[in-house]
Scaffold this active site. Sequence first.
Site: not given
Length: 437
Positions: A76-77
Amino acid sequence: MVIKFVDLFAGIGGIRLGFENAMKNFGIETKCVLSSEIDKNACETYQLNFNETPEGDIHFIDEIDDFDFLLAGFPCQPFSYAGKQRGFGDTRGTLFFEIERLLEKYRPTGFLLENVRGLVSHDKGRTLSTIIEKLEALNYKVNYLVLNSSNFGIPQNRVRIYIVGLLNKYPNLSLESDTGSSDSHEFKKKQLSLFNEDKYNHLTVKNILETDKEVMEKYKCTDKFINMLSKVVGNEFNSLHGYRLIDYRNGKSIHSWELGLKGDCSQEEIEFMNALIANRRKKVFGTEQDGKRLTINQIRTFFDVPNLQEIIDSLLEKGYISDDGEKKYNPVAGNMSFEVFKFLDPDSISITLTSADSHRLGIVQNNIPRRITPRECARLQGFPDYFKCHPNDKFAYKQFGNSVSVPVIEKVISDLVSNNIEFFDKHFNVKKEVTKS
């Protein structure tokens, strides 16, 4: 008919294993046409178990054999929001964009994505909305669940989001989101209130432990550490169940001053430190900062003894508290890098495994303190005992801390097939061959 799939951000293959198990239960054959992972040590474990080495960086993978299903436990960026006023953003520059790119090019029949629970609330929900909108723009209908691994035969508090999608078909699911117990203490309270009505058939940590004969000597705590622990519990090490070694909170915690980490403390000094930890955050002392420094007069409101200054001076000298130069005091709550930072309660669930700390989770078995083993970490993620751990413990702990919970993946996929059987029959001719598992 064979369902061909790709395994992206594959790690050690936990999602693949759960997917293959689910399909096998339905009598559906599977074939992995591509796996991708950049961590070379994870690739080594993947090779040990699946007899194939994943391709490298997903950014450089473009040509793939046609496939039917995409699996991805993508990192999850942060998402860049071009046009926040619309509540949607731009996925370019994120790893999700690589998933989007491959879905658009190859148009597989379905997908399963796994991520941390924080994705649900990230940027006030706009990140998840962005992801769903991008998927729906490719004509995928999307559903998602937020599930706790502890509800699926795994004694671990691990909450994750599972996003499923089918091409031009809304994926019906009978599973419902359930974040379960927030910690091991709440879990035990719930279990006591359930009596014999536990619909999930929960397991506890004691169910995944190896026997004394199986545990190698290297996993047992050192004499030095055991001697420190004995200052607190004597020889009753079983009383450590559920305790955390941490300086900045009370509850079921053991602190550095109780262990004598910077020098032995008197009972009165220990009582002072525990009182300081318990009271320093009270609003009566101000709300301008958390864990504020207190004057001796403020301290006397909750710990008033004639020799208070002597106690403070002694603890200053040992380094358990600090003085800002204006005779305001605060605990020095550094990171205690002990062999174990948390002793699991065998009658409850484990805290969430992480890549950074899995090697420092402990258990007391037959009154002997030790670290949990890599095999026990594997079991806490639902990996079968035939799954081969990396031969280097350092990498094995990290990999299981990073992995998915295999039985949750299996259950989500099984639920997806069961509740969309006509769709799977249309694409894979499985309806007459399978029965609901």
